[in-house]
Design a protein around this motif. Structure first.
Motif, PDB file in Angstrom:
ATOM      1  N   SER A 156       1.685  -2.493   1.030  1.00 39.85           N
ATOM      2  CA  SER A 156       2.979  -2.867   0.443  1.00 39.85           C
ATOM      3  C   SER A 156       3.556  -4.101   1.130  1.00 39.85           C
ATOM      4  CB  SER A 156       3.957  -1.698   0.541  1.00 39.85           C
ATOM      5  OG  SER A 156       4.251  -1.436   1.897  1.00 39.85           O
ATOM      6  N   LYS A 157       2.986  -4.444   2.284  1.00 37.28           N
ATOM      7  CA  LYS A 157       3.440  -5.682   2.952  1.00 37.28           C
ATOM      8  C   LYS A 157       3.038  -6.900   2.131  1.00 37.28           C
ATOM      9  CE  LYS A 157       3.714  -4.285   7.755  1.00 37.28           C
ATOM     10  NZ  LYS A 157       2.701  -3.383   8.322  1.00 37.28           N
ATOM     11  N   LYS A 158       1.913  -6.772   1.424  1.00 35.75           N
ATOM     12  CA  LYS A 158       1.424  -7.927   0.656  1.00 35.75           C
ATOM     13  C   LYS A 158       2.149  -8.078  -0.679  1.00 35.75           C
ATOM     14  CE  LYS A 158      -3.241  -7.480   2.481  1.00 35.75           C
ATOM     15  NZ  LYS A 158      -4.553  -6.977   2.032  1.00 35.75           N
ATOM     16  N   GLY A 159       2.544  -6.963  -1.257  1.00 34.18           N
ATOM     17  CA  GLY A 159       3.201  -7.061  -2.560  1.00 34.18           C
ATOM     18  C   GLY A 159       3.273  -5.714  -3.236  1.00 34.18           C
ATOM     19  N   ARG A 160       3.645  -5.744  -4.524  1.00 34.53           N
ATOM     20  CA  ARG A 160       3.768  -4.518  -5.298  1.00 34.53           C
ATOM     21  C   ARG A 160       2.388  -3.956  -5.644  1.00 34.53           C
ATOM     22  NH1 ARG A 160       8.448  -2.201  -5.318  1.00 34.53           N
ATOM     23  NH2 ARG A 160       8.226  -1.443  -7.452  1.00 34.53           N
TER      24      ARG A 160
END
Lengths: 269, 176
Positions: free
Chosen positions: B63-67
């Motif tokens: 979730s750090k990278k995106g949805r």
């Protein structure tokens, strides 16, 4: 960071699309964890896009789940025996049970969705309520203020002093309501023009012989005040009142060329 | 809400979690694939491949990278584009580039219950050509801002804000 501006920039839509660089995306993920309103915005964008994309699907793909699951099982090394009759039946049964569970899940999804919608609605209603409450508070404050002013104007103990417009502003007029018992003077300045930028009206208490002005204070925030009634302290033995236009912050002594209104206190006991 | 707990369970190879995530996301992902391929059968194949990849590579999502949806989108668009390059598909379809999601929506009559069909149809009628193209390239085809700006001959700086306006209109219709 200005969150509203951040949202309006359109970066969150690109974030959901996956159109940002990896570094930009990580940055947005951090902001999202920090600000609930940003996360909410992303959720809403995502929900809208999911719906748009779902609309572009050929049909509901639920039935394909069974196929995928069996492929996954093959990969995990489950040996598939040639299908006998009874196995076909169990397959059919398992297909039905998968289908049933999928339908059940959809049911749950719809319920969850509804609950979420209700929750959203509730939040909107609560925001509305807060807005109305603050409006009400504002009206009540205004009413209290108006009642106070009315009480002063009606009080027989209060001396009314009309100030007439002077040479620089012949049409100007002001009424001063001076309550000697509480040493307060209410300046009704509706008849004064808006002061120019950087200038402010200053109210003076005057004694006439010899002419001595004493500053009572400034009519600050003139433009914003709707009633244009200002309460000032006046412990002086005033014989007259005058109002001059002075540079912001006021002056030590009145600028007589900028004398707007002047009036003498009658029945000067 | 992004179902973080389900995703975590998926990453621990929980089949039930996989099923539920599939229920949540498969239809929209199917739509994205279909709007690239315009072919029901080929889209089915790709959708299967995508979710098998999801199962195999789920630990690479963070979730750090995106949805999670964005992660799925990337897998799906890449798989769909790969499919367009395959020989069998090329033989079948000739002028693929002319078509996009709007064509599908305009010609479609039955929709999933998750879709406000009337709203979506209304939206497609209401928005301008520029909105349709911006959404098609950025969302369905996975273009970068720069690529979209070159393709549409719109200045790079206005892509982001224009796209937001287009999506705002969609949200306004769907929220009602």
């Amino acid at each position: 960071m200005d969150i509203q501006e951040y949202i309006e920039s359109g970066i969150l839509e690109l974030y959901v699309y996956g159109a940002l660089t990896a570094a930009e995306s990580e940055e947005v993920s951090k902001v999202l964890k920090q600000y609930p309103e940003v996360e909410q915005e992303v959720e809403q964008i995502e929900a809208a896009l999911q719906q748009l994309a779902t609309a572009a699907a050929p049909y509901n793909p639920e039935e394909m789940l069974a196929v995928i699951k069996s492929k996954l099982q093959n990969k995990d090394g489950v040996v598939q025996l040639p299908a006998s009759r009874s196995q076909q039946r169990t397959r059919l049964l398992s297909f039905i049970s998968v289908a049933a569970s999928v339908i059940f899940l959809i049911g749950i999804f719809i319920l969850l969705n509804r609950t979420n919608n209700l929750r959203d609605e509730l939040r909107v209603v609560e925001i509305e309520k807060t807005k109305l409450e603050s409006k009400l508070q504002f009206s009540e404050d205004a009413l209290t203020e108006t009642k106070e002013i009315l009480a002063v104007i009606r009080d027989p103990q209060v001396t009314k002093v009309p100030l007439a417009g002077q040479q620089i502003a012949p049409d100007a007029y002001v009424n001063v309501f001076w309550d000697k018992s509480s040493n307060k003077a209410y300046i009704d300045a509706l008849g004064l023009p808006e002061p120019p930028e950087g200038m402010v009206y200053q109210v003076w208490s005057l004694t006439l012989d010899p002419l001595t002005p004493t500053s009572m204070g400034l009519l600050e925030n003139f433009s914003e005040d709707e009633n244009k009634i200002f309460a000032l302290e006046n412990p002086n033995q005033s014989q007259a009142f005058g109002i001059t236009l002075e540079p912001a912050g006021g002056s030590e002594t009145p600028t007589m060329e900028q004398l707007y209104t002047l009036g003498v206190v009658e029945n000067n006991a | 809400m992004q179902p973080d707990e389900l995703i975590l369970r998926l990453q621990q190879k929980d089949e039930k979690a996989f099923e539920r995530l599939y229920t949540l996301y498969s239809e929209s992902i199917f739509g994205v694939i279909n709007s690239v391929l315009h072919d029901t059968e080929a889209s089915e194949e790709v959708l299967q491949d995508v979710f098998i990849k999801v199962w195999d590579n789920c630990e690479s999502y963070s979730s750090k990278k995106g949805r999670f949806f964005t992660w799925l989108l990337n897998i799906a668009r890449n798989a769909a584009i790969d499919k367009t390059r395959s020989k069998s598909f090329k033989n079948q379809k000739k002028n693929l580039t002319q078509e996009y999601f709007v064509d599908i929506l305009e010609n479609k009559n039955s929709f999933s219950t998750k879709v406000d069909a009337i709203g979506i149809k209304k939206y497609i009628k209401k928005i301008g050509e520029d909105c349709k193209k911006v959404i098609d390239l950025l969302f369905f085809k996975g273009y970068t801002q720069k690529e979209a700006s070159e393709e549409l001959e719109i200045p790079l700086g206005t892509i982001k804000t224009r796209n937001r306006l287009c999506i705002n209109k969609l949200r306004a219709i769907l929220v009602k």
